[in-house]
Design an enzyme around this catalytic site. Structure first.
Site, PDB file in Angstrom:
ATOM      1  N   SER A 149       0.866  -1.177   0.000  1.00 48.28           N
ATOM      2  CA  SER A 149       0.000   0.000   0.000  1.00 48.28           C
ATOM      3  C   SER A 149       0.903   1.228   0.000  1.00 48.28           C
ATOM      4  O   SER A 149       2.129   1.107   0.085  1.00 48.28           O
ATOM      5  CB  SER A 149      -0.936   0.007   1.218  1.00 48.28           C
ATOM      6  N   ASP A 184      -7.196  -6.230  12.289  1.00 48.09           N
ATOM      7  CA  ASP A 184      -6.752  -5.732  10.987  1.00 48.09           C
ATOM      8  C   ASP A 184      -7.570  -6.444   9.909  1.00 48.09           C
ATOM      9  O   ASP A 184      -7.381  -7.633   9.652  1.00 48.09           O
ATOM     10  CB  ASP A 184      -5.258  -5.999  10.808  1.00 48.09           C
ATOM     11  N   GLY A 186      -8.225  -7.225   6.307  1.00 46.58           N
ATOM     12  CA  GLY A 186      -7.422  -7.171   5.082  1.00 46.58           C
ATOM     13  C   GLY A 186      -5.961  -6.994   5.421  1.00 46.58           C
ATOM     14  O   GLY A 186      -5.307  -6.073   4.947  1.00 46.58           O
ATOM     15  N   TRP A 189       0.206  -9.297   4.152  1.00 46.83           N
ATOM     16  CA  TRP A 189       1.296 -10.129   4.669  1.00 46.83           C
ATOM     17  C   TRP A 189       1.653  -9.771   6.114  1.00 46.83           C
ATOM     18  O   TRP A 189       2.700 -10.147   6.609  1.00 46.83           O
ATOM     19  CB  TRP A 189       2.521 -10.006   3.783  1.00 46.83           C
ATOM     20  N   SER A 210      -6.331 -14.249   1.039  1.00 47.54           N
ATOM     21  CA  SER A 210      -5.211 -14.810   0.290  1.00 47.54           C
ATOM     22  C   SER A 210      -4.525 -15.909   1.104  1.00 47.54           C
ATOM     23  O   SER A 210      -3.975 -15.645   2.178  1.00 47.54           O
ATOM     24  CB  SER A 210      -4.194 -13.722  -0.057  1.00 47.54           C
ATOM     25  N   GLU A 212      -1.764 -17.426   0.284  1.00 47.23           N
ATOM     26  CA  GLU A 212      -0.328 -17.166   0.274  1.00 47.23           C
ATOM     27  C   GLU A 212       0.057 -16.127   1.326  1.00 47.23           C
ATOM     28  O   GLU A 212       1.080 -16.256   2.005  1.00 47.23           O
ATOM     29  CB  GLU A 212       0.110 -16.703  -1.116  1.00 47.23           C
ATOM     30  N   CYS A 370      -0.978   3.461 -13.071  1.00 43.32           N
ATOM     31  CA  CYS A 370      -1.452   3.911 -11.759  1.00 43.32           C
ATOM     32  C   CYS A 370      -0.588   5.041 -11.219  1.00 43.32           C
ATOM     33  O   CYS A 370      -1.105   5.995 -10.630  1.00 43.32           O
ATOM     34  CB  CYS A 370      -1.487   2.741 -10.785  1.00 43.32           C
TER      35      CYS A 370
END
Length: 399
Positions: A149, A184, A186, A189, A210, A212, A370
């Site tokens: 992010s 938290d 979302g 990692w 996810s 992973e 982006c």
């Protein structure tokens, strides 16, 4: 006069073949070329943001399908540009995206407005399609904590420093103290959870879609008081968390919630947060309420994504939360994306055989388009600090 010796004979080199620029033979091609000219983008110009056109049909695809056609033509090698970020900065500053409204966009817009594209079953699609590409891939592109992010670059000069500054900013805005319980939504990692546990002594529960991400985070932060769940946010309530949490945070996840679910998301947050708690929402945002998700991004990068507007966030928190603070540092996302792109290109030889050149061009288009959108201020990055009933005496941002 004696003739010159062979060794001293000077001959002109053969002329280099000059590529013939593609001819713009159709009215649609000429129309798009004219629109690009208004954005100071030249077809086959010599400036880094100019378009090098290999197949004029790319212009017709752009007119018929908007960014979906333009992006897929780039992926196919129909055009190139030395600085895609500069191309999109020029294009979006001129608001050309608002002028080209293909008829095919109407069905996409109708789907967004009528159907819930982020339902419980569809919510898992982005995890599989995007976040599960491979932890080694993201380790090569991101910072050491894998914070995916916007970094906070005010006093930083490296990607790692900007991401740690962002994590510190969040912790200070939330007023974290040892022993607090944090949710938290979302969690990715686990970058924020790990940072907050290490620096502030808090306990955290994180949810992600996810597999992973969850696997990497559990291994990386083993031994810390952190729990990582593979879970949809709609399944959360205070009882499943062992009671209301002191603080709630969501970084870069609200973009996947969708306008049909904004209210439900905020209701989940309210039922999980203690009455005197704080909620920090970190999200990309759009400038216009009535815009629809970009079709190329939706198809190729983030399935079912839907960026909120300020008004849509305001509608969702109505009656549930007080907006204590709103901080926009969207311009910092430009620099973050450019750093990711530099890492991606440097690491690409490791992934070329596995992912292929079409993926290479796709990912370059994603990161640089982006970056250009944030540079043009077409997109924003907001951090909202929310409370249930208003902080008594007023909220004071500590940074």
């Amino acid at each position: 006069m004696a003739p010159p010796s062979p060794a001293s004979t000077v001959t002109d080199p053969p002329p280099r073949p000059v590529a013939t620029p593609p001819q713009l033979d159709t009215a649609p091609q000429q129309l798009v070329a004219g629109l690009l000219g208004r954005a100071d983008i030249r077809i086959n110009g010599d400036r880094p943001w100019d378009m090098r056109l290999h197949d004029p049909a790319a212009l017709e695809r752009a007119l018929a399908e908007g960014n979906l056609g333009l992006g897929e033509a780039y992926m196919a090698g129909a055009w190139d540009c030395d600085q895609l970020d500069g191309f999109f900065d020029h294009l979006l500053r001129a608001h050309l995206n608002r002028e080209i409204q293909p008829a095919r966009l109407a069905w996409h817009a109708l789907q967004v407005r009528v159907f819930n594209r982020q339902s419980r079953t569809r919510a898992w699609q982005v995890g599989k399609a995007h976040y599960d590409l491979g932890n080694d891939f993201y380790e090569a592109m991101l910072d050491p904590r894998l914070a995916y992010s916007c970094g906070y670059w005010r006093d930083a000069d490296t990607l790692a420093a900007a991401q740690e500054a962002k994590l510190e900013l969040i912790c200070r805005k939330l007023g974290l103290r040892p022993g607090m319980r944090v949710l938290d939504i979302g969690c990715g990692w686990g970058s924020l959870m790990g940072f907050a546990a290490e620096r502030y002594g808090v306990q955290c529960i994180g949810v992600t879609v996810s597999k992973e991400q969850a696997a990497w985070a559990r291994e990386r932060y083993a031994g810390l008081p952190l729990e990582f769940r593979l879970q949809d946010y709609r399944e959360l309530d205070a009882s499943s968390l062992g009671g209301p949490v002191d603080r709630l945070v969501s970084v870069g996840m609200f973009e996947h919630v969708g306008r049909k679910n904004h209210g439900a998301y905020m209701e989940v947050a309210a039922r999980c947060l203690a009455d005197d708690g704080l909620f920090l929402l970190h999200t990309i945002g759009k400038n216009r309420r009535d815009s629809v998700p970009d079709r190329w991004i939706d198809k190729h990068i983030f399935p079912n994504g839907d960026l909120p507007s300020v008004g849509q966030v305001g509608d969702a928190i109505d009656g549930l939360f007080v907006a204590e603070d709103l901080h926009n540092f969207g311009a910092d996302y430009d620099r973050t994306l450019m750093a990711w792109h530099a890492n991606f290109e440097a690491a690409w030889p490791r992934f070329a055989a596995r992912l292929g050149e079409t993926f290479h061009r796709k990912w370059r288009y994603y990161l640089l388009s982006c970056a250009g959108a944030f540079r043009a201020r077409e997109l924003q990055l907001w951090q909202w600090v929310l409370s249930k009933d208003g902080v008594r005496g007023g909220y004071r941002r500590s940074v």
